[in-house]
Design a protein around this motif. Structure first.
Motif, PDB file in Angstrom:
ATOM      1  N   PRO A 141      11.370  38.655 -15.606  1.00  0.00           N
ATOM      2  CA  PRO A 141      11.387  40.122 -14.972  1.00  0.00           C
ATOM      3  C   PRO A 141      10.917  40.447 -13.976  1.00  0.00           C
ATOM      4  CG  PRO A 141       9.535  39.506 -16.853  1.00  0.00           C
ATOM      5  CD  PRO A 141      10.405  38.183 -16.627  1.00  0.00           C
ATOM      6  N   THR A 151      10.282  43.384 -11.290  1.00  0.00           N
ATOM      7  CA  THR A 151      10.147  44.877 -10.855  1.00  0.00           C
ATOM      8  C   THR A 151      10.953  45.179  -9.291  1.00  0.00           C
ATOM      9  OG1 THR A 151       8.222  45.547 -12.150  1.00  0.00           O
ATOM     10  CG2 THR A 151       8.662  46.842 -10.081  1.00  0.00           C
ATOM     11  N   ALA A 160      10.411  45.156 -15.709  1.00  0.00           N
ATOM     12  CA  ALA A 160       9.359  45.939 -16.619  1.00  0.00           C
ATOM     13  C   ALA A 160      10.085  47.440 -16.739  1.00  0.00           C
ATOM     14  CB  ALA A 160       8.003  45.776 -15.983  1.00  0.00           C
ATOM     15  N   TRP A 166       6.900  48.055 -21.290  1.00  0.00           N
ATOM     16  CA  TRP A 166       5.775  48.292 -20.149  1.00  0.00           C
ATOM     17  C   TRP A 166       4.880  49.368 -20.206  1.00  0.00           C
ATOM     18  CZ3 TRP A 166       6.941  48.527 -13.959  1.00  0.00           C
ATOM     19  CH2 TRP A 166       5.778  48.200 -13.484  1.00  0.00           C
ATOM     20  N   HIS A 197       5.258  43.422 -22.624  1.00  0.00           N
ATOM     21  CA  HIS A 197       4.753  42.896 -21.484  1.00  0.00           C
ATOM     22  C   HIS A 197       3.146  42.723 -21.886  1.00  0.00           C
ATOM     23  CE1 HIS A 197       3.536  42.090 -17.590  1.00  0.00           C
ATOM     24  NE2 HIS A 197       4.412  42.709 -17.005  1.00  0.00           N
ATOM     25  N   ASN A 243      -0.269  40.203 -16.952  1.00  0.00           N
ATOM     26  CA  ASN A 243      -0.783  40.847 -15.430  1.00  0.00           C
ATOM     27  C   ASN A 243      -1.371  41.948 -15.438  1.00  0.00           C
ATOM     28  OD1 ASN A 243       0.851  38.447 -14.496  1.00  0.00           O
ATOM     29  ND2 ASN A 243       2.656  39.666 -14.561  1.00  0.00           N
ATOM     30  N   TYR A 273      -1.839  44.617 -17.345  1.00  0.00           N
ATOM     31  CA  TYR A 273      -1.209  45.853 -17.971  1.00  0.00           C
ATOM     32  C   TYR A 273      -1.799  45.999 -19.293  1.00  0.00           C
ATOM     33  CZ  TYR A 273       1.644  45.287 -13.969  1.00  0.00           C
ATOM     34  OH  TYR A 273       2.145  45.404 -12.724  1.00  0.00           O
ATOM     35  N   LEU A 319      -0.368  36.061  -8.525  1.00  0.00           N
ATOM     36  CA  LEU A 319       1.034  36.785  -8.098  1.00  0.00           C
ATOM     37  C   LEU A 319       1.159  36.806  -6.655  1.00  0.00           C
ATOM     38  CD1 LEU A 319       1.521  39.619 -10.785  1.00  0.00           C
ATOM     39  CD2 LEU A 319       2.734  37.435 -10.566  1.00  0.00           C
TER      40      LEU A 319
HETATM   41  O1  LIG Z   1       4.223  42.051 -14.008  1.00  0.00           O
HETATM   42  C1  LIG Z   1       4.212  42.419 -12.939  1.00  0.00           C
HETATM   43  C2  LIG Z   1       3.540  42.138 -11.667  1.00  0.00           C
HETATM   44  C3  LIG Z   1       3.904  43.019 -10.660  1.00  0.00           C
HETATM   45  C4  LIG Z   1       4.959  43.905 -11.362  1.00  0.00           C
HETATM   46  C5  LIG Z   1       4.999  43.614 -12.831  1.00  0.00           C
HETATM   47  C6  LIG Z   1       6.139  44.239 -13.641  1.00  0.00           C
HETATM   48  O2  LIG Z   1       7.073  43.232 -13.718  1.00  0.00           O
END
Ligand SMILES: O=C1CCC=C1CO
Length: 378
Positions: free
Chosen positions: A30, A32, A65, A109, A183, A186, A188, A286
Motif C-alpha cells: 500500500p 500513499t 491507504a 484507513w 490498516h 504506522n 493510525y 519509515l
Molecule cells: O502507512 C503509511 C505510512 C505513510 C503513509 C501511509 C499510508 O499508506
C-alpha cells in the motif's frame, strides 16, 4: 545492490491467499501517492497506474491507504471509499486489474490523531484518537489555535467507527475489489488504541493489552462479518516508530503477540483471515531503508499459522528476500518504492533484470510524471 534471478525461490511459487490463487508471491505494497481528485476519488491515471502493476497475471495488489469515511481523513488528495463517485472510480481501477487476471485489496484507513485539526475543522469534523494524546507539541498548538483540540472517542463513537469500517469494506466489494486490508499499522487509529504510548484510556478500551486490542478486534469481527474472513487482511507495524509509536520500555511482542493469538483463535473457529501483513523493523522509522529499528518479526510466525505478507526495503538485499520467502511456504513479500519505479517488478525479480531507480521527489503530485511513466523492461 546486486540483482539475481529469483525464479527458483518460493517467491515464484503459486499460493492460495484467502479465496484467491495467486501465481506468485510478489505483492504491491500500500503506497500513499496523494494523486486523487478533489472528491478524493481515483483518477484515470490511477486506472493506468494499477493496471501497469497488475500486468503479470496472478499478482496481488494492495491499494494506497483509503479513508473509510470523511471523518477518518484529513489529507485532501488521498482517496476515500465512502462516496458514490469514489466507488465508481475505484470500480474502473479494479476492472483493469481483473482484465489482467490479478487481484486487489483496498487498504482501509482512519488517521485518528495523525490527521490535521485544521483540515478537519474546515469540514466541521472532530479531531479524535483513543486519548487526547498528541504526537507532537506543534500538533497541540495548531489544534488549540484552530479550536479543534484532540479528544478521546466516546464509546458510542467507537461503535460507530467500527460500523464505518464494515460499511467501507462493503463499499470496496461493491466497487469490485477482491478484499480489504485493515490498516492497523504506522500509528493510525487502530495502532493508537493498541499501543500504550498513545492509549491512556481507563475504560474497556484502555489499560490492559486485552482492552487495548479490543477496538481492532471489533473492527476485524465487523469487517469479517460483512465481507468474509477470506477477503480480509490486516497490517501491523509492531516495531514501528512512525507517528509517535513504540517508545521506551516498549515490547511489541506483548500486544501484537496477544493480538495474533486472538486472530489465530478466530482462525481455528473457521474465520481465518486471508493474511497478516507485517512491516519489518528495518523500515520502522519509515521513509528510509536506513533508519532501522531493532526487532524481529519471527515471533509472529509462532502465534499466527496463516499467510504472512512481509514488507520493508526487501529490494535492498535479494539474499534477505530469498531467506525470508524460503523459510516456510506461507510468506509473501510486498514491495513499495521499487514497485513505484518498476511497473513490471515481478518479472524483473523473476528474471534478475536491473531495476529502475525510484525518484522520491516524484512520489507525490499531480500528473503522469513519476506515476505512470516509469518504463517496462525492454
Ligand atoms: O502507512 C503509511 C505510512 C505513510 C503513509 C501511509 C499510508 O499508506
Amino acid at each position: 545492490m546486486t540483482v539475481q534471478p529469483l525464479a527458483d525461490t518460493n517467491l515464484f511459487k503459486p499460493i492460495q491467499v484467502g479465496r484467491y490463487q495467486l501465481q506468485h508471491r510478489v505483492v504491491l505494497a500500500p503506497l500513499t501517492r496523494y494523486r486523487n481528485d478533489t472528491d478524493q476519488a481515483p483518477t484515470e491515471l490511477a486506472v493506468e497506474y494499477y493496471s501497469q502493476r497488475s500486468s503479470k497475471a496472478g499478482t496481488l495488489l494492495i491499494t494506497e491507504a483509503t479513508f473509510i469515511s470523511a471523518a477518518a481523513g484529513g489529507y485532501d488528495l488521498a482517496p476515500g471509499i465512502w462516496s458514490g463517485k469514489q466507488i465508481t472510480q475505484w470500480n474502473r481501477v479494479f476492472n483493469k486489474v481483473h482484465e489482467n487476471k490479478s487481484f486487489i485489496f483496498v487498504q482501509l484507513w482512519h488517521l485518528g490523531r495523525a490527521s490535521k485539526p485544521d483540515a478537519l475543522k474546515a469540514r466541521g469534523l472532530p479531531y479524535v484518537s483513543s486519548s487526547a494524546n498528541y504526537i507532537t507539541d506543534e500538533d497541540k498548538q495548531l489544534a488549540k489555535k484552530v479550536g479543534n483540540e484532540l479528544r478521546s472517542l466516546t464509546i458510542d463513537e467507537i461503535k460507530q467507527t467500527v460500523k464505518n469500517y464494515a460499511q467501507a469494506a462493503a463499499n470496496a466489494i461493491k466497487a469490485g475489489a477482491d478484499g480489504v486490508e485493515i490498516h492497523g499499522a504506522n500509528g493510525y487509529l487502530p495502532d493508537q488504541f493498541i499501543q500504550a504510548v498513545s492509549n491512556k484510556r481507563a475504560d474497556q478500551y484502555g489499560g490492559s493489552v486485552e482492552n487495548r486490542v479490543r477496538f481492532v478486534l471489533e473492527i476485524v469481527d465487523a469487517v469479517v462479518a460483512e465481507v468474509g474472513a477470506d477477503r480480509t487482511g490486516i497490517r501491523f507495524s509492531p516495531w514501528g516508530t512512525f507517528g509517535g509509536m513504540g517508545g521506551a520500555e516498549y515490547n511489541p511482542e506483548e500486544p501484537f503477540g496477544y493480538l495474533l493469538e486472538q486472530l489465530e483463535k478466530r482462525a481455528q473457529e473457521g474465520r481465518r483471515l486471508a493474511y497478516v501483513h507485517l512491516h519489518e523493523p528495518r523500515t520502522g522509522a519509515l521513509f528510509s531503508a536506513h533508519e532501522s529499528v531493532a526487532g524481529d518479526n519471527s515471533f509472529a510466525y509462532k502465534k499466527w499459522s496463516g499467510t504472512v505478507i512481509r514488507a520493508g526495503a526487501y529490494h535492498t538485499d535479494y539474499n534477505i528476500t530469498k531467506k525470508d520467502v524460503n523459510q516456510n511456504d506461507r510468506t509473501l513479500v510486498a514491495f513499495g518504492r521499487t514497485f513505484i519505479a518498476n511497473p513490471d517488478l515481478p518479472e524483473r525479480l523473476e528474471k534478475g533484470w536491473e531495476l529502475n531507480k525510484y525518484n522520491r521527489d516524484d512520489f507525490y503530485g499531480i500528473g503522469a510524471k513519476g506515476y505512470i511513466d516509469y518504463p517496462f523492461h525492454k
